[in-house]
Structures are given as structure tokens and as C-alpha cells.
Design a protein around this motif. Structure first.
Motif, PDB file in Angstrom:
ATOM      1  N   GLN A  86       1.666  -8.605  -5.943  1.00 11.56           N
ATOM      2  CA  GLN A  86       2.761  -8.852  -6.881  1.00 11.56           C
ATOM      3  C   GLN A  86       3.370  -7.542  -7.360  1.00 11.56           C
ATOM      4  O   GLN A  86       4.590  -7.424  -7.486  1.00 11.56           O
ATOM      5  N   LEU A  87       2.529  -6.566  -7.646  1.00 15.05           N
ATOM      6  CA  LEU A  87       3.042  -5.275  -8.109  1.00 15.05           C
ATOM      7  C   LEU A  87       3.882  -4.605  -7.032  1.00 15.05           C
ATOM      8  O   LEU A  87       4.943  -4.031  -7.332  1.00 15.05           O
ATOM      9  N   MET A  88       3.431  -4.671  -5.780  1.00 14.61           N
ATOM     10  CA  MET A  88       4.213  -4.071  -4.694  1.00 14.61           C
ATOM     11  C   MET A  88       5.580  -4.750  -4.576  1.00 14.61           C
ATOM     12  O   MET A  88       6.598  -4.081  -4.401  1.00 14.61           O
ATOM     13  N   GLU A  89       5.592  -6.063  -4.700  1.00 15.58           N
ATOM     14  CA  GLU A  89       6.849  -6.788  -4.548  1.00 15.58           C
ATOM     15  C   GLU A  89       7.760  -6.618  -5.758  1.00 15.58           C
ATOM     16  O   GLU A  89       8.963  -6.431  -5.614  1.00 15.58           O
ATOM     17  N   ASN A  90       7.193  -6.665  -6.975  1.00 13.95           N
ATOM     18  CA  ASN A  90       8.011  -6.618  -8.187  1.00 13.95           C
ATOM     19  C   ASN A  90       8.438  -5.209  -8.581  1.00 13.95           C
ATOM     20  O   ASN A  90       9.548  -5.016  -9.063  1.00 13.95           O
ATOM     21  N   VAL A  91       7.567  -4.234  -8.425  1.00 13.97           N
ATOM     22  CA  VAL A  91       7.886  -2.870  -8.857  1.00 13.97           C
ATOM     23  C   VAL A  91       8.487  -2.056  -7.715  1.00 13.97           C
ATOM     24  O   VAL A  91       9.519  -1.413  -7.881  1.00 13.97           O
ATOM     25  N   TRP A  92       7.853  -2.107  -6.544  1.00 18.67           N
ATOM     26  CA  TRP A  92       8.341  -1.324  -5.424  1.00 18.67           C
ATOM     27  C   TRP A  92       9.488  -2.021  -4.706  1.00 18.67           C
ATOM     28  O   TRP A  92      10.261  -1.389  -4.018  1.00 18.67           O
ATOM     29  N   GLY A  93       9.559  -3.343  -4.840  1.00 21.13           N
ATOM     30  CA  GLY A  93      10.628  -4.095  -4.207  1.00 21.13           C
ATOM     31  C   GLY A  93      10.447  -4.281  -2.715  1.00 21.13           C
ATOM     32  O   GLY A  93      11.417  -4.486  -1.989  1.00 21.13           O
ATOM     33  N   ARG A  94       9.233  -4.199  -2.249  1.00 21.02           N
ATOM     34  CA  ARG A  94       8.966  -4.415  -0.826  1.00 21.02           C
ATOM     35  C   ARG A  94       7.668  -5.196  -0.670  1.00 21.02           C
ATOM     36  O   ARG A  94       6.815  -5.172  -1.568  1.00 21.02           O
ATOM     37  N   PRO A  95       7.487  -5.850   0.439  1.00 25.01           N
ATOM     38  CA  PRO A  95       6.264  -6.623   0.618  1.00 25.01           C
ATOM     39  C   PRO A  95       5.053  -5.707   0.741  1.00 25.01           C
ATOM     40  O   PRO A  95       5.156  -4.548   1.148  1.00 25.01           O
ATOM     41  N   ASP A  96       3.906  -6.250   0.376  1.00 26.27           N
ATOM     42  CA  ASP A  96       2.657  -5.507   0.433  1.00 26.27           C
ATOM     43  C   ASP A  96       2.299  -5.223   1.884  1.00 26.27           C
ATOM     44  O   ASP A  96       2.271  -6.117   2.719  1.00 26.27           O
ATOM     45  N   THR A  97       2.017  -3.956   2.182  1.00 21.36           N
ATOM     46  CA  THR A  97       1.627  -3.578   3.541  1.00 21.36           C
ATOM     47  C   THR A  97       0.126  -3.399   3.663  1.00 21.36           C
ATOM     48  O   THR A  97      -0.360  -2.987   4.703  1.00 21.36           O
ATOM     49  N   GLY A  98      -0.607  -3.680   2.596  1.00 16.41           N
ATOM     50  CA  GLY A  98      -2.060  -3.546   2.638  1.00 16.41           C
ATOM     51  C   GLY A  98      -2.553  -2.213   2.114  1.00 16.41           C
ATOM     52  O   GLY A  98      -3.757  -1.988   2.024  1.00 16.41           O
ATOM     53  N   ASP A  99      -1.657  -1.307   1.765  1.00 18.67           N
ATOM     54  CA  ASP A  99      -2.054   0.004   1.263  1.00 18.67           C
ATOM     55  C   ASP A  99      -2.226  -0.068  -0.249  1.00 18.67           C
ATOM     56  O   ASP A  99      -1.270   0.089  -1.003  1.00 18.67           O
ATOM     57  N   THR A 100      -3.457  -0.335  -0.711  1.00 16.76           N
ATOM     58  CA  THR A 100      -3.704  -0.471  -2.143  1.00 16.76           C
ATOM     59  C   THR A 100      -3.860   0.877  -2.830  1.00 16.76           C
ATOM     60  O   THR A 100      -3.830   0.946  -4.054  1.00 16.76           O
TER      61      THR A 100
END
Length: 140
Positions: A86-100
Motif C-alpha cells: 500500500q505504501l509503494m502504491e500510495n506514496v511512490w505511485g507505482r506498484p510494489d516490485t518486491g523491494d521492501t
């Protein structure tokens, strides 16, 4: 092979509430407006998204763009657990690529800049993500 946890997807999915409301008979419940500052005040931390400023115990913080966006997102939704996806999508604006590590690195930098009194307010929820809990702020 990726392991899926459907119960967690249902908990953290933005669509779970909508699909549950669609299954529920009768009129949909009306949303109630509650501001985070009214329910859980943290007078030592002030995030002003309009002026893009952060103040901790009267001291101004200089945060880069993504750190500010991440902190503003967490503070704007207190006590809510945000998955890394959710943070990757909401803050970064891109789907999660698995890089936590990207999120963990930014959280570590924000905690360091908040100082010892406020860093604990950003809590790690193991295996899921992060949440902002102003009740964890240490008294100075």
C-alpha cells in the motif's frame, strides 16, 4: 513461488470494504468524518501538507520529497496499519516490485530525523508494514 495470504489481502484491500458493503442488505452506512488531530493529538509533531513543513518540538525538519510524503501519509492515517504494498502504491505511485528495503530505508531516515522522543511513534508491524501511533511518543 509466491505465497498468498487471502485473509491479509481482505484486511488490507481497499476493495474489501466496498465488496462487503455490496453484499450487505439495506442502505449503505454513512461515513463519519474524523480528523486524526482531533482523536489522537501529538502536539510535538506538526505536519503541514499545504506548506510542506514538518515541525518536531518546535524545531523545523528538512525532509526530502518522498520522506515528507511517507510521513504525511502515516500521520494522516494514525493507528492504521499500512502494508508495504500500500505504501509503494500510495506514496511512490507505482506498484510494489518486491523491494521492501526502499520503504525500510526511508522509515529509518524519518525515525532518525524525528529524534528519540518521536521515533517510536512509527511502529513496525512485523511481516506486514508500518503504522503511526502517537500514543507511543515518549514524554520529554
Amino acid at each position: 513461488m509466491a505465497v498468498r495470504y487471502p485473509r491479509l489481502d481482505a484486511i488490507f484491500s481497499d476493495h474489501a470494504a466496498a465488496s462487503a458493503a455490496a453484499r450487505r442488505p439495506g442502505p449503505a452506512p454513512k461515513p463519519t468524518a474524523v480528523t486524526a488531530t482531533a482523536t489522537l493529538p501529538d502536539p510535538g509533531l506538526v505536519v503541514d501538507p499545504e506548506q510542506r513543513t514538518v515541525t518536531v518540538d518546535g524545531q523545523s525538519l528538512n525532509l526530502p520529497f518522498l520522506e515528507f510524503e511517507l510521513l504525511a501519509h502515516l500521520v494522516g492515517n494514525p493507528l492504521r496499519v499500512h502494508s508495504r504494498r500500500q505504501l509503494m502504491e500510495n506514496v511512490w505511485g507505482r506498484p510494489d516490485t518486491g523491494d521492501t528495503r526502499t520503504i525500510a530505508t526511508h522509515i529509518a531516515r524519518i525515525r532518525r530525523k524525528l529524534g528519540p522522543g518521536h521515533r517510536d511513534a512509527i511502529a513496525t508491524v512485523r511481516q506486514i508494514g508500518y503504522k503511526y501511533d502517537p500514543r507511543l511518543v515518549r514524554a520529554a
